[in-house]
Enzyme design. Structure first.
Site, PDB file in Angstrom:
ATOM      1  CG  HIS A 156      -1.986  -0.993   1.199  1.00 33.57           C
ATOM      2  ND1 HIS A 156      -3.245  -0.760   0.695  1.00 33.57           N
ATOM      3  CD2 HIS A 156      -1.982  -2.284   1.593  1.00 33.57           C
ATOM      4  CE1 HIS A 156      -3.968  -1.852   0.801  1.00 33.57           C
ATOM      5  NE2 HIS A 156      -3.222  -2.800   1.337  1.00 33.57           N
TER       6      HIS A 156
ATOM      7  CE  LYS B   2      -5.913  13.838   0.003  1.00 30.82           C
ATOM      8  NZ  LYS B   2      -6.118  12.605  -0.727  1.00 30.82           N
ATOM      9  NE  ARG B   3      -2.653   9.984   9.669  1.00 31.47           N
ATOM     10  CZ  ARG B   3      -2.308   9.288  10.737  1.00 31.47           C
ATOM     11  NH1 ARG B   3      -3.198   8.538  11.350  1.00 31.47           N
ATOM     12  NH2 ARG B   3      -1.088   9.327  11.222  1.00 31.47           N
TER      13      ARG B   3
ATOM     14  CE  LYS C  23      -1.807  10.705   2.745  1.00 32.35           C
ATOM     15  NZ  LYS C  23      -2.518   9.791   1.839  1.00 32.35           N
TER      16      LYS C  23
ATOM     17  CB  THR D 150      -9.950   4.931  -1.089  1.00 29.87           C
ATOM     18  OG1 THR D 150      -9.448   5.295   0.198  1.00 29.87           O
ATOM     19  CG2 THR D 150      -9.278   3.668  -1.575  1.00 29.87           C
TER      20      THR D 150
ATOM     21  CE  LYS E 264     -13.714   6.067   0.940  1.00 31.73           C
ATOM     22  NZ  LYS E 264     -12.698   6.092   2.004  1.00 31.73           N
TER      23      LYS E 264
HETATM   24  C1  26W Z   1       5.018   2.600   9.461  1.00 32.17           C
HETATM   25  C2  26W Z   1       3.889   1.693   9.482  1.00 32.17           C
HETATM   26  C3  26W Z   1       2.869   1.938   8.429  1.00 32.17           C
HETATM   27  C4  26W Z   1       3.217   2.046   7.112  1.00 32.17           C
HETATM   28  C5  26W Z   1       2.246   2.222   6.152  1.00 32.17           C
HETATM   29  C6  26W Z   1       1.534   1.989   8.798  1.00 32.17           C
HETATM   30  C7  26W Z   1       0.558   2.170   7.831  1.00 32.17           C
HETATM   31  C8  26W Z   1       0.923   2.275   6.506  1.00 32.17           C
HETATM   32  C9  26W Z   1      -0.168   2.376   5.447  1.00 32.17           C
HETATM   33  C10 26W Z   1       0.241   1.590   4.251  1.00 32.17           C
HETATM   34  C11 26W Z   1      -0.570   3.710   5.061  1.00 32.17           C
HETATM   35  C12 26W Z   1      -1.813   3.700   4.212  1.00 32.17           C
HETATM   36  O1  26W Z   1      -2.907   3.764   4.717  1.00 32.17           O
HETATM   37  N1  26W Z   1      -1.651   3.653   2.888  1.00 32.17           N
HETATM   38  C13 26W Z   1      -2.738   3.969   1.986  1.00 32.17           C
HETATM   39  O2  26W Z   1      -3.423   2.813   1.588  1.00 32.17           O
HETATM   40  C14 26W Z   1      -4.560   3.142   0.810  1.00 32.17           C
HETATM   41  C15 26W Z   1      -5.307   1.869   0.533  1.00 32.17           C
HETATM   42  O3  26W Z   1      -4.640   1.088  -0.397  1.00 32.17           O
HETATM   43  C16 26W Z   1      -4.151   3.870  -0.450  1.00 32.17           C
HETATM   44  O4  26W Z   1      -5.315   4.261  -1.125  1.00 32.17           O
HETATM   45  C17 26W Z   1      -3.310   5.084  -0.123  1.00 32.17           C
HETATM   46  O5  26W Z   1      -2.795   5.637  -1.309  1.00 32.17           O
HETATM   47  C18 26W Z   1      -2.174   4.699   0.793  1.00 32.17           C
HETATM   48  O6  26W Z   1      -1.476   5.857   1.234  1.00 32.17           O
END
Ligand code: 26W
Length: 809
Positions: free
Chosen positions: A356, A544-545, A550, A652, A656
């Site tokens: 992701h 978004k975060r 971003k 995503t 929406k």
């Molecule tokens: C450091 C630990 C960590 C690393 C990455 C915790 C959480 C993450 C996630 C991958 C962050 C995340 O939410 N990524 C998002 O995933 C969505 C679903 O696929 C995508 O639509 C977003 O682009 C992506 O940033």
């Protein structure tokens, strides 16, 4: 079954729950009691549904999918469940007869903060589609007692408060104390050979009990009802009776609390690393409990593990549950005496992995010493996986140590979760076309060269019933009346709506719906904050975060430039605009917190300026979450999807907004690329560098200063930031752009994309003036959004990755 349920039976069930659980008569029950009783009765309906479904799954010996994810951002469940079950009006009537409004109960439901952002919300949307499409699926995660955190903004500063979500939402869960599993940490591992077999003994470990809390998921008019199983840590070992009897109560529970810390909070970091040992323990806790559970269920049904891979698909959502791979090896070898080869074959045939993120800092790595101490047996298995991998690679690339060390699972005293995930899965997918290509070209290029067949793409999708049908009922009703309700189960049927892009009655209706949704949002905002909003202004939203990639900062540059324009021109004639920002920053990510402070102070300064205030406002929406998004998205005119090309895996939120008829201003990044293809360039506002151009720009040498000097407007905006807002200093952000605070100046190329962004946004704004043309484009967006439904994504996963079939009556 649901057909036997009507207003009368619901009312009786509610009365019985109220008297049994709260000891009061129904007519004396308060709102909380009625709310809790409603949940109890819905849970009963789901339980019946689920046992019928399970029976058939078992009888048909259907293959099951297990979706493991550290986050499930489920949002409120009541409305979704009632609508999916087709029982909303019956419940509304029954609740009314008890003196309450169903809508008030919806508002009372808390938002379980069990996720950071996109990853967790995707998992929740996927459970909805899996169930609607009648696939047998279980989601596994952790029951974080204090969720992520509640965000408060105090004078521009983000303050993190514990999110006490359980009291209002735990009614949805069933604690299965009969189905616990022990998870072991630390201790000593001894390996001895007995009759040619390796015998592993494990001593002096700490054992934590994993207790499942189940939440049933209803699909839309589905036969299936699936389960989201969240594990809670319970200490059974460390309660020190001796200390307790001596009156040392605190010390007695001290160790106990440490073990239970495992499921207290979700790490508030996504693309920002927090290499904490507690997070590693949480990951192993999730994986170990879930796999023991999967194996036990499989054995109960089949009595053998020889057909395990044929009957179970295990999906790891990002690398966080990657320890699935060595944990399944451990169970198969140590408990069921599999040989390494047979165990490995079983693991790789069962496991698949979605990546992701391409942000290097988000690809988790663990310090090997800590890893060994905390998980000694898993460490030895990971080392053996690595040894065999390196031996194979040595045969393939003799002498190419550089490549082999890049691909290794353990190297330079670190365990690399991403490499482990790739090596131990049969399929690896990205979440948009562009992202999947980047995985092949760069992030996992070495692995792609060895096994190209492993890599594939499944573009993300959203639960369109939640995000369109339920959160935008007015638009859904218009769709029902124009194209018919088929799109609810067949989202691609939304394309029929394109026929109405030139129909002036439908255009007028869509425009009116947008306006009324803006009014609903303004009313919600007023209830929440006491503030007012101008519903005649353009609602421009970036929610978004908060992360540098971003580029909330690019949006700020645009607003500052507009502000400047308003201040310097004597007669400004611009459409009033409200710029909304929402999102949380990881608490340790200081730059992100500074960005929030900047946005907030800019808003404050504009509010204090009588001239500017007439034209523009900046609103920071505190504690953005699923329930806020449900009111905000239907009310949005412009959706900001402006990440630096190549960085956002998919996004995503963009989908929406699109399905609710917002116009996207965005870069060719993540899913935006496919959105632009689907809707046509005339109906989306694309700007900026492409991912390829970004690479070239870095290669040829990027100079932020050149862009700054070349554009008067940009220069003025950066200088304005440097001068500060509302009495606060932001010169650090100006130097972040121009000289770089730590390393490189403007690392996400805000300055390079500024002019193109400003122009494109301006074009969107002038198009907005022609409301008929604008709304016609909005209709095209709604019509093209069907592809971005999770039903489509899930069908692709089911057919191409998990090889599972639907189970029907
Ligand atoms: C450091 C630990 C960590 C690393 C990455 C915790 C959480 C993450 C996630 C991958 C962050 C995340 O939410 N990524 C998002 O995933 C969505 C679903 O696929 C995508 O639509 C977003 O682009 C992506 O940033």
């Amino acid at each position: 079954m649901e057909s036997m349920i009507n207003e009368k039976t619901i009312k009786e069930a509610l009365e019985s729950k109220i008297s049994r659980y709260f000891g009061v008569r129904a007519e004396d029950a308060n709102k909380t009691q009625v709310y809790k009783a409603v949940i109890l009765t819905v849970k009963d309906i789901l339980t019946d549904k689920r046992s019928a479904f399970r029976r058939v799954v078992k009888q048909k010996k259907a293959k099951r999918v297990y979706y493991l994810c550290m986050e499930f951002l489920i949002g409120p469940s009541l409305k979704n469940n009632l609508r999916n079950l087709g029982l909303e009006s019956e419940y509304a009537a029954a609740v009314k007869s008890l003196g309450f409004e169903l809508n008030d109960l919806y508002e009372a439901e808390p938002d379980p903060g069990l996720g950071n952002g996109g990853l967790g919300r995707l998992a929740a949307c996927f459970m909805d589609s899996l169930t609607t499409l009648d696939y047998p699926a279980t989601g596994f995660s952790l029951l974080y007692e204090y969720g992520l955190f509640k965000q408060k903004i105090v004078d521009g500063n983000q303050v993190e408060l514990p999110d006490i979500w359980m009291p209002g939402a735990e009614g949805w869960f069933v604690a299965r104390t009969d189905k616990t599993f022990p998870v072991r940490f630390g201790g000593k591992v001894t390996e001895t050979w007995e009759n040619g077999h390796l015998r592993v003994t494990y001593t002096d470990y700490d054992e934590v009990q994993a207790v499942p809390y189940d939440m049933m998921i209803s699909g839309y008019r589905s036969f299936a009802a699936n389960n989201l199983r969240l594990w809670r840590a319970q200490d059974i070992q460390n309660f020190n009776m001796k200390l307790f009897t001596q009156g040392q109560y605190m010390q007695a529970v001290e160790q106990n609390t440490t073990a239970e810390m495992l499921t207290k909070v979700l790490y508030p970091a996504d693309d920002h690393p927090e290499g904490k040992i507690l997070r590693l323990s949480q990951q192993y806790f999730l994986v170990s409990a879930s796999l023991q559970n999967i194996v036990a269920d499989h054995l109960r049904q089949y009595g053998t593990l020889s057909n395990f891979a044929e009957k179970n698909a295990i999906h790891i959502n990002d690398t966080h549950p990657a320890l699935c791979i060595p944990e399944l090896m451990r169970i198969l070898m140590d408990t069921y005496s599999f040989s390494w080869e047979t165990a490995w074959d079983t693991v790789v045939k069962s496991v698949s992995y979605t990546n992701h993120t391409v942000m290097p800092e988000a690809l988790e790595r663990w310090n090997e010493d800590q890893f060994r101490i905390r998980l000694p047996r898993i460490h030895s298995i990971v080392c053996e996986i690595n040894r065999r991998l390196c031996a194979d690679l040595w045969n393939l690339y003799p002498g190419d140590w550089e490549r082999i060390s890049r691909m290794a699972v353990v190297a330079y005293s670190e365990v690399r979760m991403a490499n482990l995930s790739v090596v131990g899965s049969h399929t690896v997918n990205g979440v948009s076309k562009l992202h999947s290509q980047i995985l092949k070209d760069s992030v996992f290029h070495d692995f792609y060269k060895v096994s190209p067949e492993k890599f594939t793409n499944v573009t993300n999708g959203i639960a369109h019933r939640r995000w369109l049908c339920y959160s935008n009922p007015k638009l859904a009703s218009l769709l029902d009346h124009t194209i018919g309700p088929d799109y609810r189960t067949n989202p691609e049927a939304l394309s029929d709506f394109k026929r109405y892009a030139g129909d002036k009655y439908v255009i007028e209706a869509v425009r009116d719906i947008k306006h009324r949704n803006k009014e609903s949002f303004a009313a919600w905002y007023h209830r929440r904050t006491g503030g007012t909003l101008d519903t005649h202004s353009v609602f421009d939203v970036q929610a978004k975060r908060i992360h540098e990639y971003k580029r909330q900062l690019l949006n700020v540059l645009k607003i500052v430039a507009l502000y400047d324009e308003i201040k310097t021109s004597p007669n400004v004639d611009i459409v009033p605009q409200t710029f909304f920002f929402g999102g949380k920053a990881a608490p340790g990510y200081y730059m992100a917190k500074d960005i929030i402070r900047l946005i907030w102070c800019l808003g404050k300064e504009i509010d204090a300026d009588p001239k500017a205030r007439e034209h523009i406002r900046v609103v920071y929406l505190e504690d953005y979450n699923v329930s806020m998004a449900e009111v905000l998205m239907p009310a949005t005119d412009i959706s900001e999807q402006i990440s630096l090309a190549g960085k956002e895996a998919s996004g995503t939120g963009c989908m929406k907004f699109m399905i609710n008829g917002a116009m996207t201003v965005g870069t060719l990044d993540g899913a935006n690329v496919e959105m632009a293809d689907a809707v046509g360039r005339g109906n989306i506002y694309i700007f900026g560098l492409t991912a390829k151009e970004v690479d070239e720009l870095w290669r040829s040498g990027y100079s932020a200063m050149n862009y700054y000097s070349a554009s008067e407007r940009l220069k003025a905006a950066v200088d304005r930031i440097s001068a500060g807002f509302a009495g606060e200093d932001f010169s650090g952000i100006a130097s972040y752009f121009l000289t770089g605070n730590h390393n490189v100046a403007d690392p996400y190329l805000c300055l390079a994309d500024f002019e193109s962004y400003f122009r494109t946004y301006g074009a969107a704004l002038s198009d907005y003036a022609d409301r008929e043309a604008w709304t016609s484009k909005a209709i095209c967006n709604i019509a093209a959004a069907g592809y971005f439904a999770a039903d489509r994504s899930i069908s692709e996963y089911a057919a191409g990755i998990w090889h599972i079939g639907r189970v029907t009556e």
